[in-house]
Motif scaffolding. Sequence first.
Motif, PDB file in Angstrom:
ATOM      1  N   THR A  78      -4.528   6.601   0.585  1.00 34.86           N
ATOM      2  CA  THR A  78      -3.903   5.292   0.729  1.00 34.86           C
ATOM      3  C   THR A  78      -2.795   5.332   1.774  1.00 34.86           C
ATOM      4  O   THR A  78      -2.633   4.396   2.569  1.00 34.86           O
TER       5      THR A  78
ATOM      6  N   SER B 243       0.665   4.047  -2.852  1.00 31.31           N
ATOM      7  CA  SER B 243       0.480   5.453  -2.492  1.00 31.31           C
ATOM      8  C   SER B 243       1.542   6.342  -3.133  1.00 31.31           C
ATOM      9  O   SER B 243       1.226   7.367  -3.742  1.00 31.31           O
TER      10      SER B 243
ATOM     11  N   TRP C  59       0.830  -1.206   0.000  1.00 30.21           N
ATOM     12  CA  TRP C  59       0.000   0.000   0.000  1.00 30.21           C
ATOM     13  C   TRP C  59       0.861   1.251   0.000  1.00 30.21           C
ATOM     14  O   TRP C  59       0.491   2.267  -0.604  1.00 30.21           O
TER      15      TRP C  59
ATOM     16  N   VAL D  64     -11.048   2.786  -3.730  1.00 30.74           N
ATOM     17  CA  VAL D  64      -9.910   2.521  -4.600  1.00 30.74           C
ATOM     18  C   VAL D  64     -10.318   1.667  -5.799  1.00 30.74           C
ATOM     19  O   VAL D  64      -9.816   1.853  -6.912  1.00 30.74           O
TER      20      VAL D  64
ATOM     21  N   TRP E  70     -12.011   2.762   2.154  1.00 27.25           N
ATOM     22  CA  TRP E  70     -10.882   2.910   1.226  1.00 27.25           C
ATOM     23  C   TRP E  70     -10.904   1.820   0.167  1.00 27.25           C
ATOM     24  O   TRP E  70     -10.694   2.085  -1.010  1.00 27.25           O
TER      25      TRP E  70
ATOM     26  N   GLN F 250      -4.399   5.231   5.079  1.00 26.01           N
ATOM     27  CA  GLN F 250      -4.946   3.900   5.341  1.00 26.01           C
ATOM     28  C   GLN F 250      -3.873   2.934   5.804  1.00 26.01           C
ATOM     29  O   GLN F 250      -4.047   2.234   6.811  1.00 26.01           O
TER      30      GLN F 250
END
Length: 262
Positions: free
Chosen positions: A186, A167, A163, A229, A225, A189
Amino acid sequence: MTELAVDTANRSAVPWFKNKKLDQYICFWSVPVFYTLFGLVFVPLSYMMPPRSPAAGIAEVVSFMQSPTLLIASAILILVLGLSAVANACYAVQIRRMSVSPVFLYAFLAGSMVGAIVGCLFPMFCFGLGAFRPGYDPEILAMLYDFGYLSFIGSLGCFCLNWGVLSLAIVLDKNAILPKWLGYYTAWQFATELFAATVWIAKDGPFAWDGLMAFWFNIVIYVPWQIIVYVCVFMAIKNQSETELYSSELESAAPNEKLAYS
């Protein structure tokens, strides 16, 4: 703009089964199927989620670990876990389109593989094993119980790599494949997943594996999220020009270049 207009006109004229993005769409729509089955396995079949207390007594642990539905949950997960690779491939295709180094793509794929094995497969093996061998001593079942939950929730840090890569790739990308705000979202998150490290220390309170910070705070951020996404990934697929597709590159390549692709 002329190229985009031609591309849009061509897409509207071509039947859906001849759409050059059909393979991407099939992969994309397999993702909600996977997450639906994933939720079925970990909530109503295994009753693993929401997480049970790390301070549960031996009698409660034994009752949970010997539930016959755990075997059904394990069988379903083994059959569908491969779809998690398809889900991550949907991300990877979009990273490949970005103006960033290929190392982002490789790092994302490597992190995804580690996370799926440690954070998904291991826990279900632990819980399913307790139901498969009901004659295990209570102490062994308690060890499998701890191993299963610590692997499932305590390994969230494995996902910080992929992740984090996603990002950073979104933020650095100059092709605007995915919106910049998604990159910052992101980052926020995956930062919440760092709280998972505390489950190895705390057995009760907000930092235990069933606690407010280590689990519920992360879930509140993660679930919306995940939905957002994938909406953005779908829009990226929809807006992708057919000239960017791998099949288009292959069709336009010279014979010796086609051999190199294969």
